[in-house]
Write a protein that holds these residues in place. Structure first.
Motif, PDB file in Angstrom:
ATOM      1  N   ALA A  57      90.578  17.098  45.420  1.00 32.26           N
ATOM      2  CA  ALA A  57      91.427  16.020  45.958  1.00 32.26           C
ATOM      3  C   ALA A  57      91.290  15.917  47.466  1.00 32.26           C
ATOM      4  O   ALA A  57      91.175  14.817  48.019  1.00 32.26           O
ATOM      5  N   LEU A  58      91.295  17.050  48.161  1.00 37.88           N
ATOM      6  CA  LEU A  58      91.210  17.029  49.622  1.00 37.88           C
ATOM      7  C   LEU A  58      89.826  16.625  50.123  1.00 37.88           C
ATOM      8  O   LEU A  58      89.681  16.199  51.267  1.00 37.88           O
ATOM      9  N   ALA A  59      88.827  16.733  49.263  1.00 34.04           N
ATOM     10  CA  ALA A  59      87.480  16.288  49.637  1.00 34.04           C
ATOM     11  C   ALA A  59      87.365  14.766  49.586  1.00 34.04           C
ATOM     12  O   ALA A  59      86.366  14.203  50.030  1.00 34.04           O
ATOM     13  N   GLU A  60      88.400  14.115  49.050  1.00 32.13           N
ATOM     14  CA  GLU A  60      88.508  12.644  49.025  1.00 32.13           C
ATOM     15  C   GLU A  60      87.263  11.973  48.453  1.00 32.13           C
ATOM     16  O   GLU A  60      86.707  11.039  49.017  1.00 32.13           O
ATOM     17  N   GLY A  61      86.819  12.473  47.294  1.00 36.29           N
ATOM     18  CA  GLY A  61      85.710  11.855  46.605  1.00 36.29           C
ATOM     19  C   GLY A  61      84.341  12.427  46.935  1.00 36.29           C
ATOM     20  O   GLY A  61      83.369  12.171  46.230  1.00 36.29           O
ATOM     21  N   ARG A  62      84.263  13.191  48.021  1.00 37.74           N
ATOM     22  CA  ARG A  62      82.979  13.824  48.360  1.00 37.74           C
ATOM     23  C   ARG A  62      82.774  15.030  47.453  1.00 37.74           C
ATOM     24  O   ARG A  62      83.707  15.789  47.198  1.00 37.74           O
TER      25      ARG A  62
END
Length: 190
Positions: A37-42
């Motif tokens: 989640a904290l990688a925001e899609g990466r």
């Protein structure tokens, strides 16, 4: 496709589209979902996830544990390949069509300057990021703490912008309610 909601503010939990709660069986399951989640899609590398969640294990053992954790989370959700996207290099991301994270919504909404978005960002914080007992692994516990402080700071900044908007609109009663909640959270957690 079914869209599940994952709440990482407060006690980690999952919810079905009908609102039924699904428990996250382990802190590491919550950690995996939170990392994605904290990688925001990466995509996040397998080795990075293994180092975070199993720093004391050799690479083959940690990777086996990560594969099993993915199976467990998929089983919890009742989804096979819909939750995680795995690239050919082994990096993992989540499928935004299958799962929506409160943290991701917060990060999107907090950057706005309009009242409605800021109020939504303010309301999403149901508690600290991944509340509960600290994990035994120091690396994982430290990552949670650093992420928690960063999200707390972002929430305070968004709340300050919301207070400015409410002041400009002369909505002093709502501004007072927001300020009281900010102060009560600030004393307890930040």
């Amino acid at each position: 496709m079914t869209v599940y909601r994952c709440h990482l503010f407060g006690s980690p939990s999952l919810a079905t589209p009908t609102g039924d709660s699904i428990p996250i069986r382990s802190r590491k399951g919550a950690g995996l979902l939170a990392s994605l989640a904290l990688a925001e899609g990466r995509p996040v590398g397998r080795d990075q996830l293994c180092d975070l969640l199993w720093p004391d294990r050799q690479t083959p053992q940690a990777r086996a544990s990560l594969r099993q954790l993915q199976v467990d989370v998929r089983r919890d959700l009742g989804l096979a390949d819909e939750v995680f996207d795995t690239r050919s290099d082994g990096a993992i991301s989540y499928n935004p069509m299958a799962i929506v994270f409160d943290v991701g919504e917060f990060n999107r909404l907090r950057l706005s300057d309009d009242r409605q978005s800021l109020e939504q960002a303010f309301a999403l914080r149901r508690g600290q990021f991944i509340e509960g007992p600290a994990p035994r692994e120091a690396t994982f516990a430290e990552w949670i703490d650093v992420s928690r402080r960063s999200l707390d700071n972002s929430w305070c900044e968004a709340t300050a912008r919301l207070l400015r908007v409410l002041d400009r609109q002369a909505d002093h009663n709502q501004a007072l309610e927001v300020a009281i909640r900010l102060l009560s959270v600030n004393r307890r957690t930040i």
